[in-house]
Design a protein around this motif. Structure first.
Motif, mmCIF file in Angstrom:
data_model
loop_
_atom_site.group_PDB
_atom_site.id
_atom_site.type_symbol
_atom_site.label_atom_id
_atom_site.label_comp_id
_atom_site.label_asym_id
_atom_site.label_seq_id
_atom_site.Cartn_x
_atom_site.Cartn_y
_atom_site.Cartn_z
ATOM 1 N N GLY A 109 -12.941 -2.874 15.332
ATOM 2 C CA GLY A 109 -12.930 -4.204 14.738
ATOM 3 C C GLY A 109 -13.136 -5.235 15.838
ATOM 4 N N GLU A 161 -8.297 -6.282 0.741
ATOM 5 C CA GLU A 161 -7.089 -5.568 1.165
ATOM 6 C C GLU A 161 -5.905 -5.939 0.271
ATOM 7 O OE1 GLU A 161 -6.800 -3.390 3.629
ATOM 8 O OE2 GLU A 161 -8.533 -3.706 4.949
ATOM 9 N N PHE A 184 -13.788 -9.676 7.980
ATOM 10 C CA PHE A 184 -13.605 -9.387 9.407
ATOM 11 C C PHE A 184 -14.930 -8.953 10.002
ATOM 12 C CE2 PHE A 184 -13.490 -4.719 8.875
ATOM 13 C CZ PHE A 184 -13.187 -4.622 7.535
ATOM 14 N N ARG A 194 0.860 -1.168 0.000
ATOM 15 C CA ARG A 194 0.000 0.000 0.000
ATOM 16 C C ARG A 194 0.896 1.216 0.000
ATOM 17 N NH1 ARG A 194 -4.983 -0.150 4.227
ATOM 18 N NH2 ARG A 194 -4.485 2.056 4.461
ATOM 19 N N ARG A 196 -13.249 -6.471 2.833
ATOM 20 C CA ARG A 196 -12.426 -5.538 2.057
ATOM 21 C C ARG A 196 -11.327 -6.319 1.371
ATOM 22 N NH1 ARG A 196 -11.789 -0.493 6.427
ATOM 23 N NH2 ARG A 196 -14.021 -0.359 6.817
ATOM 24 N N PHE A 204 -5.137 -9.395 12.449
ATOM 25 C CA PHE A 204 -5.195 -7.929 12.540
ATOM 26 C C PHE A 204 -5.838 -7.322 11.296
ATOM 27 C CE2 PHE A 204 -3.436 -3.765 11.511
ATOM 28 C CZ PHE A 204 -3.781 -3.067 12.654
ATOM 29 N N ARG A 205 -5.354 -7.713 10.126
ATOM 30 C CA ARG A 205 -5.907 -7.176 8.881
ATOM 31 C C ARG A 205 -6.238 -8.336 7.960
ATOM 32 N NH1 ARG A 205 -5.919 -2.291 6.822
ATOM 33 N NH2 ARG A 205 -4.218 -1.510 8.110
ATOM 34 N N THR A 206 -7.509 -8.564 7.745
ATOM 35 C CA THR A 206 -7.963 -9.675 6.922
ATOM 36 C C THR A 206 -8.991 -9.137 5.929
ATOM 37 O OG1 THR A 206 -9.531 -10.102 8.700
ATOM 38 C CG2 THR A 206 -7.603 -11.515 8.617
ATOM 39 N N GLU A 221 -4.164 1.126 14.755
ATOM 40 C CA GLU A 221 -5.565 1.475 15.027
ATOM 41 C C GLU A 221 -6.374 0.275 15.515
ATOM 42 O OE1 GLU A 221 -7.593 3.347 11.754
ATOM 43 O OE2 GLU A 221 -9.552 2.712 12.488
ATOM 44 N N LEU A 222 -7.130 0.537 16.575
ATOM 45 C CA LEU A 222 -8.049 -0.459 17.104
ATOM 46 C C LEU A 222 -9.483 -0.024 16.816
ATOM 47 C CD1 LEU A 222 -8.540 -2.893 19.049
ATOM 48 C CD2 LEU A 222 -8.492 -1.240 20.914
ATOM 49 N N ARG A 229 -10.222 -7.734 15.275
ATOM 50 C CA ARG A 229 -8.992 -7.045 15.700
ATOM 51 C C ARG A 229 -8.962 -6.906 17.225
ATOM 52 N NH1 ARG A 229 -7.032 -1.796 12.403
ATOM 53 N NH2 ARG A 229 -6.986 -3.338 10.737
ATOM 54 N N GLN A 288 -17.021 -6.103 12.542
ATOM 55 C CA GLN A 288 -16.958 -4.759 13.130
ATOM 56 C C GLN A 288 -17.958 -4.597 14.259
ATOM 57 O OE1 GLN A 288 -17.493 -2.301 9.527
ATOM 58 N NE2 GLN A 288 -15.414 -1.569 9.893
ATOM 59 N N SER A 337 -16.208 3.121 15.756
ATOM 60 C CA SER A 337 -16.101 1.969 14.858
ATOM 61 C C SER A 337 -14.868 1.145 15.209
ATOM 62 C CB SER A 337 -16.005 2.496 13.429
ATOM 63 O OG SER A 337 -15.697 1.448 12.549
HETATM 64 P P1 ATP Z 1 -6.988 1.170 7.305
HETATM 65 O O1 ATP Z 1 -6.730 2.592 6.852
HETATM 66 O O2 ATP Z 1 -6.016 0.697 8.338
HETATM 67 O O3 ATP Z 1 -7.145 0.208 6.186
HETATM 68 P P2 ATP Z 1 -9.507 2.206 8.167
HETATM 69 O O4 ATP Z 1 -9.005 3.365 8.947
HETATM 70 O O5 ATP Z 1 -10.086 2.403 6.818
HETATM 71 O O6 ATP Z 1 -8.387 1.099 8.083
HETATM 72 P P3 ATP Z 1 -12.055 1.927 9.356
HETATM 73 O O7 ATP Z 1 -12.791 2.014 8.068
HETATM 74 O O8 ATP Z 1 -12.044 3.125 10.252
HETATM 75 O O9 ATP Z 1 -10.563 1.445 9.071
HETATM 76 O O10 ATP Z 1 -12.589 0.651 10.120
HETATM 77 C C1 ATP Z 1 -13.007 0.662 11.454
HETATM 78 C C2 ATP Z 1 -12.368 -0.471 12.223
HETATM 79 O O11 ATP Z 1 -12.576 -1.707 11.561
HETATM 80 C C3 ATP Z 1 -10.852 -0.353 12.347
HETATM 81 O O12 ATP Z 1 -10.514 0.448 13.458
HETATM 82 C C4 ATP Z 1 -10.427 -1.781 12.544
HETATM 83 O O13 ATP Z 1 -10.508 -2.155 13.907
HETATM 84 C C5 ATP Z 1 -11.443 -2.558 11.751
HETATM 85 N N1 ATP Z 1 -10.897 -2.969 10.459
HETATM 86 C C6 ATP Z 1 -10.811 -2.219 9.324
HETATM 87 N N2 ATP Z 1 -10.260 -2.923 8.331
HETATM 88 C C7 ATP Z 1 -9.984 -4.151 8.827
HETATM 89 C C8 ATP Z 1 -9.393 -5.346 8.284
HETATM 90 N N3 ATP Z 1 -9.013 -5.410 7.017
HETATM 91 N N4 ATP Z 1 -9.269 -6.418 9.100
HETATM 92 C C9 ATP Z 1 -9.667 -6.371 10.387
HETATM 93 N N5 ATP Z 1 -10.221 -5.281 10.954
HETATM 94 C C10 ATP Z 1 -10.379 -4.191 10.186
#
Ligand code: ATP
Length: 446
Positions: free
Chosen positions: A310, A184, A197, A102, A182, A192-194, A266-267, A313, A199, A308
């Motif tokens: 996760g 990703e 997931f 990214r 998403r 952590f990032r999948t 970010e959590l 997460r 929310q 918001s």
């Molecule tokens: P990033 O910029 O890190 O991709 P984001 O800021 O777009 O993420 P948000 O759209 O604010 O994330 O999502 C709200 C919450 O959802 C995040 O704080 C996180 O805990 C969770 N989250 C977002 N994307 C993911 C993911 N790919 N896997 C697991 N949890 C996620």
């Protein structure tokens, strides 16, 4: 002595696998990249993290209600929300190894020199929409729909339904837990990032002009919440979004970050979304989504303050935060997960000291009495010390051992995970005692 040094991800991943918290998805087929399954203890832990949040939102706030919207929504929702046009990340590829990154995750120097972390040239940056597309109906020419990339939009499109069917007055909130998807560019760090997931989202509808007050209120509430579930305060912090980091809808935003083994990340996000969402949905649907303030005799589009987080997460955070290794008497080290008792997958282990002489039957009887109130686990295998250690390793806060005295006087040993202290309690008082212990629980060393 407790060693509260940060745990490595290898340790967490291997404990999670070994004890049945989290398995790689479709493992017998070689796994699917960054997809994970929650095992017997993991599904219980995830449910408990979810229930705790749900209780906090809907039970402890009298003006927040729940919602469970579907994953598939009308495709216009995602045009109105801005996701079709804006929900993309910029991707680059290492031209030698083909590894993808990214753009916003690279350092400034790497971006300037157009080199990958390995020092190789990078491809041209290009935008990549993160939404998964599919089609409704039996042919691929059916209506295009998306797997929702966030749960929030399900709340906005039901705003009017909730207002009309409940007697809530602004300010009020709608909470929802659910899957989001998403695509990703880079998934990493275990759960952590999948791409798939869950929310935990709450949208709070407020009168314009009062948004800043409620934004501050929710920042404070959310930090207090993490404290109430025993998360180490020194591993949590607020991070404001700078003006150039703000999402297209946001007036102000803070992340709550947690110090994971791989750094601060970010959590949860707390966002002041203004009236962006409801005004866009009014415009795209042609429906008047204004709220009627009967006392003031005015109609307006509420502002939204969003929290918001996760769920999956959060499970990783809870696992990392709970992990501890502690040196016990003979130089031996025990692994202990110091979960808050409300989050622990098993609340109570029940053991007979030995299997014979009717102790197994008595222990089973006591376990059956406590099942109604707690998630129990019966174990009669191996030395008692080893049975305690096995429960420490999965975070069981209380264990009860039934011995010969129990047969005579009805008392049992109640053993505490964190202090390893043991007290004698009459079996008739166990349930109440454990309830009191849970209520008074404070994390050790914090
Ligand atoms: P990033 O910029 O890190 O991709 P984001 O800021 O777009 O993420 P948000 O759209 O604010 O994330 O999502 C709200 C919450 O959802 C995040 O704080 C996180 O805990 C969770 N989250 C977002 N994307 C993911 C993911 N790919 N896997 C697991 N949890 C996620």
């Amino acid at each position: 002595m407790s060693m509260s040094k940060p745990v490595s991800m290898e340790t967490i991943v291997s404990l999670a696998k070994r004890r049945g918290f989290v398995f790689p998805s479709s493992e017998i087929y070689g796994g699917l990249a960054s997809a994970w399954d929650y095992g017997p203890l993991g599904s219980e832990l995830k449910n408990r993290v979810q229930r705790k949040w749900w209780r906090e939102m809907t039970q402890l706030h009298d003006n927040i209600v729940g919602l469970d919207a579907s994953i598939l929504m009308h495709p216009r929702v995602w045009e109105a929300s801005g996701h079709v046009d804006n929900f993309s990340d910029v991707m680059v590829e290492d031209t030698i190894t083909n590894e993808r990154f990214r753009w916003d995750h690279l350092t400034e120097v790497q971006r300037e020199n157009r080199t990958s972390p390995a020092g190789n040239p990078l491809s041209e940056p290009r935008a990549f929409n993160l939404m998964f597309e599919t089609h409704l109906g039996p042919t691929s020419s059916g209506q295009k729909v998306y797997l929702r990339p966030e749960t929030a939009q399900g709340i906005y499109v039901n705003f009017k339904n909730v207002v009309q069917t409940s007697r809530l007055k602004i300010p009020f909130g709608i909470a929802q837990v659910g899957k989001a998807f998403r695509n990703e560019i880079v998934t990493k760090n275990f759960i952590f990032r999948t791409c798939e997931f869950e929310q935990l989202e709450m949208q709070y509808f407020v009168k314009p002009g009062e948004d800043e007050k409620w934004f501050d209120y929710w920042k404070e509430q959310r930090i207090r919440y993490y404290d109430s579930v025993g998360i180490r305060p020194d591993r949590l912090r607020f991070k404001p979004h700078g003006p150039d980091e703000l999402a297209h809808y946001a007036k102000a935003a803070f992340d709550i970050e947690y110090e994971f083994p791989f750094g601060w990340q970010e959590l949860e996000g707390i966002h002041n979304r203004t009236d962006y969402d409801l005004s866009r949905h009014s415009e795209f649907s042609g429906k008047d989504l204004r709220y009627l303030d009967e006392e003031q005799k005015e109609r307006y589009l509420p502002y939204i303050v969003e929290t918001s987080a996760g769920l999956t997460r959060s499970v990783l955070m809870v696992l990392c935060d709970a992990y501890d290794e502690e040196e016990v008497a003979d130089g031996d080290v025990r692994t202990v997960l110091r979960f808050h008792p409300d989050l622990a997958p098993i609340t109570l282990g029940v053991f007979p000291l030995v299997k014979k002489d009717g102790l197994a039957e008595l222990a089973r009887e006591i376990e059956a009495e406590l099942r109604d109130d707690y998630t129990t686990f019966y174990d009669q295998g191996g030395a008692i010390g080893r049975r305690y250690r096995r429960q420490d390793e999965v975070g069981t806060p209380f264990c009860v051992t039934v011995d010969y005295d129990s047969k005579d006087d009805g008392t049992v040993t109640l053993r505490f995970r964190d202090s390893m202290e043991q007290v004698r309690v009459h079996r008739s008082e166990l349930s109440e005692r454990i309830r009191a212990e849970i209520k008074a629980y404070r994390r050790v060393g914090v």
